[in-house]
Motif scaffolding. Structure first.
Motif, PDB file in Angstrom:
ATOM      1  N   ARG A  83      48.844  31.619  25.287  1.00 19.31           N
ATOM      2  CA  ARG A  83      48.262  32.911  25.256  1.00 19.31           C
ATOM      3  C   ARG A  83      48.610  33.732  26.413  1.00 19.31           C
ATOM      4  O   ARG A  83      48.896  34.808  26.610  1.00 19.31           O
TER       5      ARG A  83
ATOM      6  N   ASP B 253      49.234  35.868  18.628  1.00 20.96           N
ATOM      7  CA  ASP B 253      48.709  34.965  17.550  1.00 20.96           C
ATOM      8  C   ASP B 253      48.816  33.657  17.657  1.00 20.96           C
ATOM      9  O   ASP B 253      49.900  33.162  17.288  1.00 20.96           O
TER      10      ASP B 253
ATOM     11  N   HIS C 295      36.708  30.883  23.015  1.00 20.23           N
ATOM     12  CA  HIS C 295      36.323  31.832  23.691  1.00 20.23           C
ATOM     13  C   HIS C 295      37.793  32.857  23.984  1.00 20.23           C
ATOM     14  O   HIS C 295      37.632  34.143  24.225  1.00 20.23           O
ATOM     15  N   GLU C 296      38.954  32.274  24.220  1.00 17.99           N
ATOM     16  CA  GLU C 296      40.198  33.158  24.230  1.00 17.99           C
ATOM     17  C   GLU C 296      40.723  33.473  23.165  1.00 17.99           C
ATOM     18  O   GLU C 296      41.906  33.704  23.051  1.00 17.99           O
ATOM     19  N   ASP C 297      40.224  33.612  22.169  1.00 20.43           N
ATOM     20  CA  ASP C 297      40.171  34.194  20.877  1.00 20.43           C
ATOM     21  C   ASP C 297      41.567  33.341  19.817  1.00 20.43           C
ATOM     22  O   ASP C 297      42.474  33.728  19.308  1.00 20.43           O
TER      23      ASP C 297
ATOM     24  N   PRO D 160      41.889  30.871  17.174  1.00 21.90           N
ATOM     25  CA  PRO D 160      41.078  29.758  15.949  1.00 21.90           C
ATOM     26  C   PRO D 160      41.685  28.637  15.977  1.00 21.90           C
ATOM     27  O   PRO D 160      42.999  28.222  16.199  1.00 21.90           O
TER      28      PRO D 160
ATOM     29  N   LYS E  88      37.796  37.661  30.946  1.00 23.89           N
ATOM     30  CA  LYS E  88      38.658  37.173  29.785  1.00 23.89           C
ATOM     31  C   LYS E  88      40.213  38.086  30.061  1.00 23.89           C
ATOM     32  O   LYS E  88      41.247  37.448  29.996  1.00 23.89           O
TER      33      LYS E  88
END
Length: 599
Positions: free
Chosen positions: A257, A263, A287-289, A291, A459
């Motif tokens: 990330r 993505d 929390h850092e998106d 999935p 974040k």
């Protein structure tokens, strides 16, 4: 049941669940009390003696102590033991003058292969005794996997430099950039002992169709993390798939990330609860998106003319046989191809010993692992010892430290002409905490506070800087609040039957119904006759006889909160609160002393 022998060194140790669960047996309640008193340097040094890397472990430990924490028996969350360890490191004074002063060199030379936690723990124990310790590592700086595989946003280099520096400054020689390619050659250099703490340096492959053709964009997780750590990799594709459900996978996805992955998905063959990653590692990823997709098995890497375009997965589900064993079977849903630009493979680590010749006197098992004694850590060559991941496969830093302590003791005993199999019992002290009739030297008020959250960096800011530490740690106020949640389970309830008048005042006031006066019997029967029946055989019953009625006092150690109300209420002083301290045996002068009993 037979009366409990509370003089046995291990009895009360097992009752201090957090310390018993810690592989290095760190005196957790003791250092937490020191933090509550603001004595951060003292708390740090207690940690340093046991676990060697308080600042590092306060950020990265797998926390085996916390599931064992007694606080978790009265509410959902245990004490934040790991994060309090970091408090000791963050707020301590300069402790260089408190480090051991090495003795004059004794003429014995120790070679340590690998500069990670296991080897450094061995050097930390042996260098002060006068051994000349030489650490060899292929990387230019000490730390091993702590430096190369843990992202800087979790563990800054400054912390690693400081804590490896404490050890190297004990007179340890560090040869960075020096790879050992032949054990036979090292043996010929006449070292008195060799310790191998080279870790599990090879990531497991995933040999499915398309692996070779699309190799340019398929990376082995731990190798990729090391390349990022040393600045060799600075970017990654926009769409990234991370394969694997362990902590390495969590580090990979969070690192991706920060290197341009917009993505990023983690895809795992097991269920979410069954993933090997620590719960807090999964929380940080979410929390850092990022999935996490479960029950998906990779079938093939899809590519066009050698360019990776995606990964095809089979959906599976868990089925259990009559013995409760899980099997993953196809769910019947159609296969799914997820597009991506890069894949990070984090499906496990394994050992590699191509540099150990098979005629060095070291025998290997069917898994190509060296045969190592689990108690002494010696191999079939009496001069060669193993520890950490190199000994029994991948675990974690705290286990490597524990191995290092035991291996150092073995090396010291071997080179001192002692029997390596004789393992001295730890030194134990128990002393009363009574200051007055109803006053104790420790805070026995049971705080009702829930676990305090550790502050995190914003974040948006964190994702822009790969070296910006995400967890900011407790400040002094939060640390005090969290420390007050500790139940002081090393302060033991000690019972003296001759002083007891069997008035049952302790039974009446106990908030957990853990004290029973009853007729003796077999353990299974006795457990059912307690005021609160006790089904957990893994937790001891404290049985004391000698009462005037012929009955026995039985206390269930499983549910006791060590609140001290029984001792406060007792009119004759039959109950006392006594602080229990165990000093684990490391290499050094304690090797010569006889074991001391707890009482």
């Amino acid at each position: 049941m037979k009366p409990t022998d509370i003089s046995a060194p291990d009895y009360f140790h097992k009752v201090v669940d957090c310390q018993w669960a810690c592989p290095a047996h760190t005196p957790v309640p003791e250092y937490i009390r020191l933090i509550a008193e603001g004595r951060y340097s003292d708390a740090y040094m207690i940690n340093w003696k046991s676990n060697v890397f308080p600042g590092i472990l306060g950020r990265t430990c797998d926390r085996p102590c916390e599931p064992a924490c007694r606080r978790g028996r009265v509410e959902e969350n245990p004490v934040a033991i790991c994060r309090l360890k970091r408090v000791a490191a963050d707020f301590k004074d300069d402790v260089k003058h408190r480090m051991p002063k090495p003795l004059a060199k004794n003429g014995k030379r120790i070679a340590l292969v690998g500069g990670g936690p296991a080897s450094l723990a061995v050097a930390r124990d042996l260098a002060p005794l006068g051994y000349h310790c030489t650490v060899f590592d292929s990387d230019p700086k000490a730390g091993g996997m702590m430096r190369s595989q843990i992202p800087k946003f979790r563990l800054p280099d400054s912390v690693i430099d400081e804590e490896t520096g404490y050890i190297l400054n004990l007179g340890v020689e560090f040869k960075g950039g020096h790879r050992i390619d032949s054990l036979k050659k090292l043996l010929n250099e006449n070292y008195d002992a060799i310790f191998i703490g080279s870790g599990a340096p090879r990531g497991r492959e995933l040999d499915i169709p398309g692996r070779k053709e699309a190799a340019a964009n398929i990376h082995i997780g731990i190798e990729w993390l090391a390349s990022v750590s040393f600045g060799h990799v600075e970017k990654i594709g926009r769409r990234v798939i991370v394969l694997g459900g362990g902590n390495t996978a969590m580090d990979c996805c969070r690192t991706a990330r920060r290197l341009g992955g917009e993505d990023v998905k983690v895809i795992v063959r097991s269920g979410f609860e069954e993933m090997k990653a620590s719960p807090w590692e999964k929380e940080d990823a979410l929390h850092e998106d990022i999935p996490i997709l479960n029950y998906m098995v990779p079938l093939a890497f899809k590519h066009v003319n050698g360019k990776l375009i995606g990964v095809t997965f089979q959906k599976v589900k868990a089925e259990y046989d009559a013995k409760g064993r899980r099997n993953l079977v196809p769910s019947g849903e159609p296969n799914q191809t997820i597009p991506c630009d890069d894949v990070l493979v984090a499906v496990g680590q394994e050992n590699a010993f191509p540099w150990i010749e098979r005629d060095c006197g070291i025998e290997f098992d069917k898994w190509n692992m060296p045969q190592v004694d689990p108690k002494t850590f010696v191999s079939t060559n009496p001069k060669v010892f193993f520890g950490g991941d190199a000994a029994f496969g991948p675990k974690n830093i705290i286990w490597a430290v524990a191995h290092g302590h035991d291996a150092a003791l073995s090396i010291h005993k071997t080179l001192s002409g002692e029997d390596i199999n004789e393992r001295p019992l730890p030194e134990v002290n128990v002393f009363s905490q009574k200051m007055g009739i109803h006053e104790w030297s420790y805070d026995n008020d049971i705080s009702g506070d829930k676990r305090f959250k550790v502050p995190h960096r914003d974040k948006v800011i964190a994702l822009k800087d790969i070296k910006a530490e995400v967890e900011l740690g407790y400040d002094v106020k939060l640390a005090l609040g969290e420390a007050q949640r500790c139940l002081n389970c090393d302060v033991q309830t000690v019972f003296s039957a001759p002083a007891c008048i069997e008035c049952d005042a302790c039974v009446d006031i106990c908030p957990m119904d853990c004290i029973t006066f009853t007729e003796n019997g077999e353990e299974e029967d006795l457990r059912q006759r307690l005021k609160a029946p006790s089904p957990r055989h893994d937790q001891a019953l404290y049985v004391a006889e000698g009462l005037k009625t012929g009955r026995v006092m039985v206390k269930d150690e499983d549910v006791c909160l060590h609140c001290g109300l029984c001792a406060e209420r007792c009119p004759t002083g039959a109950w006392d609160m006594q602080k229990y301290l165990i000093d684990m045996t490391h290499a050094g002068s304690t090797c010569q002393s006889k074991a001391r009993s707890a009482a």
